[in-house]
Design an enzyme around this catalytic site. Structure first.
Site, PDB file in Angstrom:
ATOM      1  N   HIS A  57       0.833  -1.208   0.000  1.00  0.00           N
ATOM      2  CA  HIS A  57       0.000   0.000   0.000  1.00  0.00           C
ATOM      3  C   HIS A  57       0.867   1.257   0.000  1.00  0.00           C
ATOM      4  CE1 HIS A  57      -4.006   1.785   1.713  1.00  0.00           C
ATOM      5  NE2 HIS A  57      -3.318   2.720   1.085  1.00  0.00           N
ATOM      6  N   HIS A  59       1.340   5.158  -1.962  1.00  0.00           N
ATOM      7  CA  HIS A  59       0.836   6.191  -2.887  1.00  0.00           C
ATOM      8  C   HIS A  59       2.041   6.885  -3.510  1.00  0.00           C
ATOM      9  CE1 HIS A  59      -3.380   5.885  -1.536  1.00  0.00           C
ATOM     10  NE2 HIS A  59      -2.869   5.656  -0.333  1.00  0.00           N
ATOM     11  N   ASN A  91      -5.155   5.910  -6.775  1.00  0.00           N
ATOM     12  CA  ASN A  91      -5.793   7.241  -6.704  1.00  0.00           C
ATOM     13  C   ASN A  91      -4.875   8.353  -7.204  1.00  0.00           C
ATOM     14  OD1 ASN A  91      -4.120   7.104  -4.452  1.00  0.00           O
ATOM     15  ND2 ASN A  91      -5.505   8.259  -3.116  1.00  0.00           N
ATOM     16  N   ASP A 151      -8.843   2.720  -2.985  1.00  0.00           N
ATOM     17  CA  ASP A 151      -8.328   3.310  -1.745  1.00  0.00           C
ATOM     18  C   ASP A 151      -8.325   4.836  -1.759  1.00  0.00           C
ATOM     19  OD1 ASP A 151      -7.074   3.140   0.891  1.00  0.00           O
ATOM     20  OD2 ASP A 151      -5.477   4.206  -0.150  1.00  0.00           O
ATOM     21  N   HIS A 178     -10.840  -0.104   1.183  1.00  0.00           N
ATOM     22  CA  HIS A 178     -10.681   0.985   2.161  1.00  0.00           C
ATOM     23  C   HIS A 178     -12.019   1.008   2.908  1.00  0.00           C
ATOM     24  CE1 HIS A 178      -9.774   5.378   3.214  1.00  0.00           C
ATOM     25  NE2 HIS A 178     -11.066   5.278   3.439  1.00  0.00           N
ATOM     26  N   HIS A 231      -5.380  -0.963   5.823  1.00  0.00           N
ATOM     27  CA  HIS A 231      -5.211  -0.196   7.073  1.00  0.00           C
ATOM     28  C   HIS A 231      -6.288  -0.397   8.156  1.00  0.00           C
ATOM     29  CE1 HIS A 231      -7.851   2.351   4.709  1.00  0.00           C
ATOM     30  NE2 HIS A 231      -6.870   2.873   3.993  1.00  0.00           N
ATOM     31  N   ASN A 295      -6.327   8.933   7.352  1.00  0.00           N
ATOM     32  CA  ASN A 295      -7.584   8.213   7.171  1.00  0.00           C
ATOM     33  C   ASN A 295      -7.317   6.732   6.918  1.00  0.00           C
ATOM     34  OD1 ASN A 295     -10.285   7.878   6.923  1.00  0.00           O
ATOM     35  ND2 ASN A 295     -10.394   8.530   4.784  1.00  0.00           N
ATOM     36  N   ASP A 322       0.869   2.550   3.744  1.00  0.00           N
ATOM     37  CA  ASP A 322      -0.040   3.646   3.359  1.00  0.00           C
ATOM     38  C   ASP A 322       0.743   4.960   3.235  1.00  0.00           C
ATOM     39  OD1 ASP A 322      -2.260   5.047   2.562  1.00  0.00           O
ATOM     40  OD2 ASP A 322      -3.333   4.905   4.466  1.00  0.00           O
ATOM     41  N   HIS A 326       2.174  14.308   0.801  1.00  0.00           N
ATOM     42  CA  HIS A 326       1.360  15.483   0.457  1.00  0.00           C
ATOM     43  C   HIS A 326       2.244  16.717   0.394  1.00  0.00           C
ATOM     44  CE1 HIS A 326      -2.573  13.660   0.472  1.00  0.00           C
ATOM     45  NE2 HIS A 326      -2.362  13.101   1.647  1.00  0.00           N
TER      46      HIS A 326
HETATM   47  O1  DOR Z   1      -4.744   8.995   4.922  1.00  0.00           O
HETATM   48  C1  DOR Z   1      -4.959   8.574   3.798  1.00  0.00           C
HETATM   49  N1  DOR Z   1      -4.325   9.088   2.726  1.00  0.00           N
HETATM   50  N2  DOR Z   1      -5.840   7.591   3.650  1.00  0.00           N
HETATM   51  C2  DOR Z   1      -6.235   7.188   2.435  1.00  0.00           C
HETATM   52  O2  DOR Z   1      -7.064   6.314   2.354  1.00  0.00           O
HETATM   53  C3  DOR Z   1      -5.725   7.841   1.207  1.00  0.00           C
HETATM   54  C4  DOR Z   1      -4.416   8.451   1.455  1.00  0.00           C
HETATM   55  C5  DOR Z   1      -3.994   9.410   0.378  1.00  0.00           C
HETATM   56  O3  DOR Z   1      -4.125   9.091  -0.802  1.00  0.00           O
HETATM   57  O4  DOR Z   1      -3.492  10.488   0.709  1.00  0.00           O
HETATM   58 ZN    ZN Z   2      -7.137   4.088   2.456  1.00  0.00          ZN
END
Ligand code: DOR
Ligand code: ZN
Length: 444
Positions: A57, A59, A91, A151, A178, A231, A295, A322, A326
């Site tokens: 998991h 991103h 995503n 997700d 998710h 998660h 999340n 996860d 950002h």
């Molecule tokens: O905290 C999270 N960030 N939970 C998620 O399910 C998505 C993820 C994100 O893409 O930033």
């Molecule tokens: Zn998630």
């Protein structure tokens, strides 16, 4: 011919210190007092060799948010964290809901060449939860997608979830959910409980997660398909999973490093951790620090304790990061406007060491062997032995390091562990016999 590496005196999980010769992408020899003229010698005295870590998991944000992370920067962060394979969540922008996008991500991973990047495909078009995406086309694409997930969003419609489970059954695929009943988390800002009440923030109740997991294990049993729960964050979810596994449902589950260590008290600026010794040397600087917004949200100390026990018992199968990079403007703003998510790749192994101690076999099982098996990555998750692909990481368990966000390879800075001193350090990582990390530094 590629270079060969002679790793001297390394502790392989479950065995006495030995030498490993890596040549032509595999572990060519293992044993005491090996010699290999021309090989680069790596002194591994005191180091532990783990099969390369595998993250189910991650991103990576490319395509679309290359300011926050790219496939290359995320791959480098992964290698520095001891990973040799990561599964990239769908995503992105555009969403990875077609063969074209998953092939693009897969190709970018190959070009970076730092870890194997296995794309995850979206379950529904645009993650909108209305129409099934081209699951078959993604499965038969060059990326050979086997795991599908919306997700960031829950596949909330039970009829769509059922059809997705039915569809992937044909090729033994997996739906990774998710678990968040959206009708129960409208406006939610943090875990629903005492701290949220004190702070006056709208709560995200545990039952919003537990209700979806309960529904989905029943659907999975009915269809005879495979489910993976992303998660897991509550003690109640562990009980639902325990029940499902006892019935023989084909369900696997992951927990993140942050849900194994951090609690909702951090939102109020109080360092209540699952490992209290760490809190003695570390303080969050402020309350409402959006670095702790994630999340599903950070939960209570008793949830943390239940998740730890479930990880040891095997009710939870794997640790997955996860990793959610950002950009500054999406994190350094008011709590309510900040995006949820935290970095994880470069700190996961150290956090797990802080949580379970030097239980190397458990760490190898939960961070490498089992995630590799779930994702069908047959070259990964294998203990170093002659003939096995040389995907491995060397860890110095005696090292300590204080997390400095400025030193991370990720393009983002949103680590919740800034200033925390954590055990262990990744000294070297090898992908098919080639170092991606040496002396704790990225090779390229
Ligand atoms: O905290 C999270 N960030 N939970 C998620 O399910 C998505 C993820 C994100 O893409 O930033
Ligand atoms: Zn998630």
């Amino acid at each position: 011919m590629t270079e060969s590496y002679l790793i001297r005196g390394v502790r392989v999980v479950g065995a006495a210190p030995t030498d490993l010769l890596l040549r032509d992408g595999v572990v060519a020899e293992a044993g005491h007092g090996l010699t290999a003229p021309g090989a680069t010698v790596v002194d591994a005295d005191g180091l532990v060799a783990l099969p390369g870590l595998v993250d189910l998991h991650t991103h990576l944000r490319e395509p679309g948010r290359e300011d926050a992370e790219t496939v290359e920067s995320g791959s480098r962060a992964a290698a520095l964290g001891g990973y040799t394979a990561v599964c990239a969540m769908a995503n992105t922008s555009p969403v990875a809901d077609t063969a074209g996008v998953v092939e693009q991500v897969w190709r970018l991973g190959r070009e970076a060449g730092l870890v194997d990047v296995q794309p995850i495909g979206a379950v529904t078009v645009g993650l909108a939860g209305e129409h099934l995406a081209e699951l078959g086309a993604m499965a038969s694409s060059a990326a050979r997608v086997r795991i599908f997930s919306d997700d960031g969003h829950c596949v909330a419609d039970p009829r769509l979830m059922r059809r997705a489970l039915e569809y992937v059954k044909a090729f033994d695929g997996i739906i990774a959910q998710h678990a968040e009943e959206p009708r129960l988390t409208v406006g939610a800002q943090m875990h629903e409980g005492e701290v949220a009440t004190r702070l006056g923030l709208t709560g995200w109740p545990a039952v919003a997660e537990e209700a979806i997991i309960a529904r989905d294990v029943l659907l999975t049993e009915h269809v005879g398909s495979r489910l993976h729960v992303c998660h897991v964050s509550t003690a109640g979810s562990v009980e639902v999973l325990r029940h499902a596994k006892a019935r023989g449902v084909r369900v696997t589950a992951e927990v993140t490093p942050h849900h194994l260590l951090l609690t909702d008290e951090l939102v109020a600026g109080r360092a209540v951790l699952g490992t209290p010794e760490l809190a003695g040397t570390w303080r969050p600087t402020t309350s409402y620090d959006p670095v702790f917004k994630v999340n599903p949200p950070l939960r209570t100390a008793s949830d943390v304790a239940a998740l730890r026990q479930a990880l040891v018992d095997g009710i939870i199968d794997v640790v997955a990061t996860d990793h959610a990079p950002h950009a500054l403007e999406d994190k350094e703003c008011e709590w309510a406007y900040a995006r949820p998510g935290m970095l994880g790749l470069e700190t996961a192994l150290s956090v797990l060491l802080a949580v379970v101690g030097e239980r190397w076999d458990l760490i190898a099982e939960r961070m490498s062997r089992t995630p590799a098996r779930i994702a069908g990555l047959t070259e990964h998750g294998r203990d170093p032995a002659p003939g096995v692909p040389a995907n491995l990481t060397l860890v110095d368990p005696a090292a300590r390091r204080t997390v400095d966000p400025g030193e991370l390879a990720s393009r983002s800075r949103n680590t919740p562990y800034a200033g925390m001193t954590l055990p262990g350090r990744v000294v070297a990582t090898f992908l098919r016999g080639e170092p991606t990390v040496l002396d704790g530094k990225a090779v390229k």
